[in-house]
Design a protein around this motif. Structure first.
Motif, mmCIF file in Angstrom:
data_model
loop_
_atom_site.group_PDB
_atom_site.id
_atom_site.type_symbol
_atom_site.label_atom_id
_atom_site.label_comp_id
_atom_site.label_asym_id
_atom_site.label_seq_id
_atom_site.Cartn_x
_atom_site.Cartn_y
_atom_site.Cartn_z
ATOM 1 N N ARG A 1 -51.915 -18.734 -22.903
ATOM 2 C CA ARG A 1 -50.612 -18.075 -22.954
ATOM 3 C C ARG A 1 -50.703 -16.600 -22.535
ATOM 4 N N GLY A 2 -51.877 -15.991 -22.769
ATOM 5 C CA GLY A 2 -52.076 -14.591 -22.372
ATOM 6 C C GLY A 2 -51.867 -14.372 -20.877
ATOM 7 N N LEU A 3 -52.085 -15.420 -20.085
ATOM 8 C CA LEU A 3 -51.896 -15.266 -18.640
ATOM 9 C C LEU A 3 -50.443 -14.907 -18.324
ATOM 10 N N ALA A 4 -49.511 -15.459 -19.110
ATOM 11 C CA ALA A 4 -48.093 -15.142 -18.885
ATOM 12 C C ALA A 4 -47.847 -13.654 -19.138
ATOM 13 N N THR A 5 -48.430 -13.136 -20.220
ATOM 14 C CA THR A 5 -48.276 -11.709 -20.525
ATOM 15 C C THR A 5 -48.747 -10.856 -19.339
ATOM 16 N N LEU A 6 -49.924 -11.203 -18.808
ATOM 17 C CA LEU A 6 -50.495 -10.398 -17.724
ATOM 18 C C LEU A 6 -49.733 -10.618 -16.416
ATOM 19 N N PHE A 7 -49.285 -11.847 -16.209
ATOM 20 C CA PHE A 7 -48.484 -12.175 -15.026
ATOM 21 C C PHE A 7 -47.269 -11.251 -14.958
ATOM 22 N N PHE A 8 -46.535 -11.162 -16.084
ATOM 23 C CA PHE A 8 -45.300 -10.369 -16.053
ATOM 24 C C PHE A 8 -45.587 -8.865 -16.070
ATOM 25 N N THR A 9 -46.665 -8.464 -16.717
ATOM 26 C CA THR A 9 -47.022 -7.037 -16.689
ATOM 27 C C THR A 9 -47.274 -6.608 -15.246
ATOM 28 N N GLU A 10 -48.089 -7.399 -14.559
ATOM 29 C CA GLU A 10 -48.443 -7.046 -13.185
ATOM 30 C C GLU A 10 -47.262 -7.241 -12.238
ATOM 31 N N MET A 11 -46.421 -8.244 -12.534
ATOM 32 C CA MET A 11 -45.218 -8.433 -11.710
ATOM 33 C C MET A 11 -44.349 -7.180 -11.740
ATOM 34 N N TRP A 12 -44.130 -6.656 -12.947
ATOM 35 C CA TRP A 12 -43.277 -5.462 -13.066
ATOM 36 C C TRP A 12 -43.943 -4.227 -12.496
ATOM 37 N N GLU A 13 -45.246 -4.126 -12.683
ATOM 38 C CA GLU A 13 -45.945 -2.953 -12.134
ATOM 39 C C GLU A 13 -45.866 -2.973 -10.608
ATOM 40 N N ARG A 14 -46.104 -4.146 -10.024
ATOM 41 C CA ARG A 14 -46.037 -4.268 -8.568
ATOM 42 C C ARG A 14 -44.608 -4.121 -8.047
ATOM 43 N N PHE A 15 -43.647 -4.547 -8.866
ATOM 44 C CA PHE A 15 -42.233 -4.362 -8.508
ATOM 45 C C PHE A 15 -41.979 -2.874 -8.249
ATOM 46 N N GLY A 16 -42.407 -2.029 -9.182
ATOM 47 C CA GLY A 16 -42.228 -0.589 -9.013
ATOM 48 C C GLY A 16 -43.027 -0.069 -7.832
ATOM 49 N N PHE A 17 -44.282 -0.504 -7.767
ATOM 50 C CA PHE A 17 -45.188 0.030 -6.751
ATOM 51 C C PHE A 17 -44.700 -0.307 -5.339
ATOM 52 N N TYR A 18 -44.401 -1.590 -5.115
ATOM 53 C CA TYR A 18 -43.978 -1.968 -3.764
ATOM 54 C C TYR A 18 -42.553 -1.526 -3.462
ATOM 55 N N GLY A 19 -41.740 -1.380 -4.489
ATOM 56 C CA GLY A 19 -40.391 -0.843 -4.270
ATOM 57 C C GLY A 19 -40.476 0.604 -3.801
ATOM 58 N N VAL A 20 -41.306 1.373 -4.482
ATOM 59 C CA VAL A 20 -41.479 2.779 -4.100
ATOM 60 C C VAL A 20 -42.121 2.861 -2.715
ATOM 61 N N ARG A 21 -43.117 2.018 -2.482
ATOM 62 C CA ARG A 21 -43.798 2.032 -1.186
ATOM 63 C C ARG A 21 -42.818 1.713 -0.055
ATOM 64 N N ALA A 22 -41.812 0.851 -0.361
ATOM 65 C CA ALA A 22 -40.864 0.448 0.681
ATOM 66 C C ALA A 22 -39.925 1.585 1.075
ATOM 67 N N ILE A 23 -39.595 2.481 0.137
ATOM 68 C CA ILE A 23 -38.641 3.535 0.510
ATOM 69 C C ILE A 23 -39.273 4.921 0.577
ATOM 70 N N LEU A 24 -40.544 5.013 0.221
ATOM 71 C CA LEU A 24 -41.180 6.333 0.142
ATOM 72 C C LEU A 24 -41.060 7.107 1.454
ATOM 73 N N ILE A 25 -41.402 6.447 2.561
ATOM 74 C CA ILE A 25 -41.405 7.161 3.843
ATOM 75 C C ILE A 25 -39.967 7.534 4.233
ATOM 76 N N TYR A 26 -39.010 6.674 3.863
ATOM 77 C CA TYR A 26 -37.602 6.987 4.188
ATOM 78 C C TYR A 26 -37.108 8.153 3.341
ATOM 79 N N TYR A 27 -37.504 8.156 2.069
ATOM 80 C CA TYR A 27 -37.097 9.241 1.171
ATOM 81 C C TYR A 27 -37.674 10.563 1.657
ATOM 82 N N MET A 28 -38.942 10.549 2.063
ATOM 83 C CA MET A 28 -39.567 11.798 2.494
ATOM 84 C C MET A 28 -38.963 12.311 3.804
ATOM 85 N N THR A 29 -38.681 11.398 4.752
ATOM 86 C CA THR A 29 -38.225 11.853 6.077
ATOM 87 C C THR A 29 -36.723 12.089 6.131
ATOM 88 N N ALA A 30 -35.940 11.544 5.176
ATOM 89 C CA ALA A 30 -34.482 11.741 5.226
ATOM 90 C C ALA A 30 -34.163 13.219 4.998
#
Ligand code: GLN
Length: 476
Positions: free
Chosen positions: A9-38
């Motif tokens: 069951r611990g795998l579910a805990t880690l699955f969602f922890t990493e899902m949310w962490e990557r959600f933030g990370f890749y979301g920021v990575r997707a707009i970072l260059i646009y935010y900086m250059t705008a």
């Protein structure tokens, strides 16, 4: 006892922890260059493209570099479980600060996110490993499920953070990354009881504690000196200057690590050969990631400036292209896994798989060369690029991780995992420097050079296949 798809069951805990962490990370990575250059008037930071490319590379290179001390700290003092918790808290504060106006909060946020991710990212995977006993047959499939968590987060992030960021306000998008990490932390805290014994702190070790205090003091002193001098305008720290420092640091670290490893006399002949093989894979990996990780810089700029952004009449945000990698990955990962099994004894060697990785990442750039001069090219081109890049990733990335664990002399297993992260860091650094040339050179030239280098490395690796087989003899 409750399970998660037949796994602890611990795998579910880690699955969602990493899902949310990557959600933030890749979301920021997707707009970072646009935010900086705008432009500032459009809610951006108004940085030049050259500076933005450099900061993008600097940020990502530091994220991967800091996973080395992050892993060490967890192994020697904190234990992985606390490292993930503290890392997540620092990341969330980082994303919220990134959403504040002003350059100072932006830079502080980058520092916080690199520190936090360095603590969280390597250690959450280690806890996954800790859920299984040494020869539990579910271990590999546990990691595959975990990898799906990574890509679920990465897949939805551009659609939510990218859309909010580009269509409404970049800073609202960045704040959403913080909200995601907060959700992940709540989930992690509530689900920690399922982790059982995994990721607990090691027995107290005064020597490690002393080393950690010295290390932390050095890092903090360096940050304080740079911040203080630049605040007082005594030292004009430019992004490029910092990037030069990092480049020198990465070179020194790489030379020191491999010089130390290869020159040390403590190895058996077999171990020494394997270390040489690791060095070859290191170089290939750095080359691969330097091309691949321009997804969020060079290729994002191409998506925004040169690609048609209309789909059935709807103007979609350019950051949506960032979902393609994860989407293709989720589709193709099971197919590749099955393909390798089906090939059986004809399954390519790890060197050939690395070569295929480099070939496909190069082809992804090569297909863009004929259209690179265009102003509004079909979105199909970048889609094809990301398809090739994902195929390359599937050939190289899982193989690389497992090669490191198999080739490493057991007593330095953690260090060799760090070497893998170091190769990604070097790749991020080089990729950022290439991205910073976006406006200085014609695009067909930039794409052409990346394609030629990658494909040339792919061919050289084919030549190395025979020698590498000798170096890695005995490894499955
Ligand atoms: N996409 C994967 C992750 O975020 C792997 C990235 C990488 O190894 N560079 O974990």
């Amino acid at each position: 006892m409750a399970t998660f798809f037949g796994h602890p069951r611990g795998l579910a805990t880690l699955f969602f922890t990493e899902m949310w962490e990557r959600f933030g990370f890749y979301g920021v990575r997707a707009i970072l260059i646009y935010y900086m250059t705008a432009k500032v008037a459009q809610g951006g930071l108004g940085f030049s493209t050259a500076q933005s490319g450099i900061i993008y590379g600097l940020f990502l290179a530091m994220v991967y570099l800091l996973s080395l001390p992050g892993g060490w700290l967890a192994d020697n003092i904190l234990g992985q479980r606390k490292a993930v918790l503290y890392g997540g808290i620092i990341i969330a504060i980082g994303y919220y600060s990134m959403a504040l106006p002003g350059i100072a909060s932006f830079y502080s946020a980058l520092v916080l996110v690199t520190l936090g991710t360095g603590l969280l990212k390597p250690n959450v995977s280690t806890i996954v490993g800790g859920l299984y006993s040494e020869n539990d047959p579910r271990r590999d499939s546990g990691f595959s499920i975990f990898y799906m968590g990574i890509n679920t987060g990465a897949l939805i992030a551009p659609l939510i953070i990218g859309t909010v960021g580009e269509k409404f306000n970049y800073r609202y998008g960045l704040a959403l990354a913080g909200v995601g990490m907060t959700a992940g932390l709540i989930q992690y805290t509530l689900g920690a009881k399922y982790l059982e014994g995994a990721g607990m702190p090691p027995p107290p070790n005064p020597k490690a504690r002393r080393q950690a205090v010295i290390g932390a003091a050095v890092i903090l002193a360096a940050v304080a000196i740079v911040a203080g001098l630049s605040a007082g305008h005594i030292l004009q720290v430019s992004a490029e200057g910092l990037s030069d420092v990092l480049g020198a640091m990465l070179t020194v670290i790489t030379v020191a690590v491999f010089g130390g490893l290869l020159l040390s006399s403590g190895w058996t002949p077999v171990e020494r050969k394997r270390l040489a093989a690791i060095f070859v894979l290191f170089l290939a990996s750095a080359m691969f990631w330097s091309a691949f990780e321009q997804a969020g810089s060079t290729l994002s700029l191409f998506a925004q400036r040169n690609t048609r952004d209309v789909l059935m009449g709807y103007h979609f945000p350019a950051s949506w292209f960032q979902t393609l990698n994860s989407l293709f990955l989720v589709i193709f990962a099971p197919i590749f896994a099955a393909l390798w099994i089906k090939l059986g004894r004809r399954e390519p060697s790890m060197t050939i798989k690395f070569s295929l990785g480099l070939l496909f990442v190069g082809l992804g750039y090569a297909v863009l060369i004929p259209v690179a001069g265009g102003k509004a090219v079909s979105p199909m081109w970048l889609t094809l690029t990301y398809l090739f890049h994902t195929i390359g990733e599937l050939c190289l990335s899982p193989v690389g991780l497992s090669a490191m664990t198999k080739l490493a002399p057991q007593r330095i297993a953690a260090l060799i995992m760090g070497v893998w992260f170091l190769s990604i860091s070097v790749g991020e650094f080089i990729g950022g420097r290439v991205a910073s040339l976006y406006e200085q050179f014609p695009l067909p030239l930039i794409f052409g050079v990346v394609a030629v280098f990658s494909i040339a490395c792919a061919l050289i690796l084919v030549l190395f296949n025979g020698p590498m087989k000798k170096l890695t003899a005995g490894v499955k």
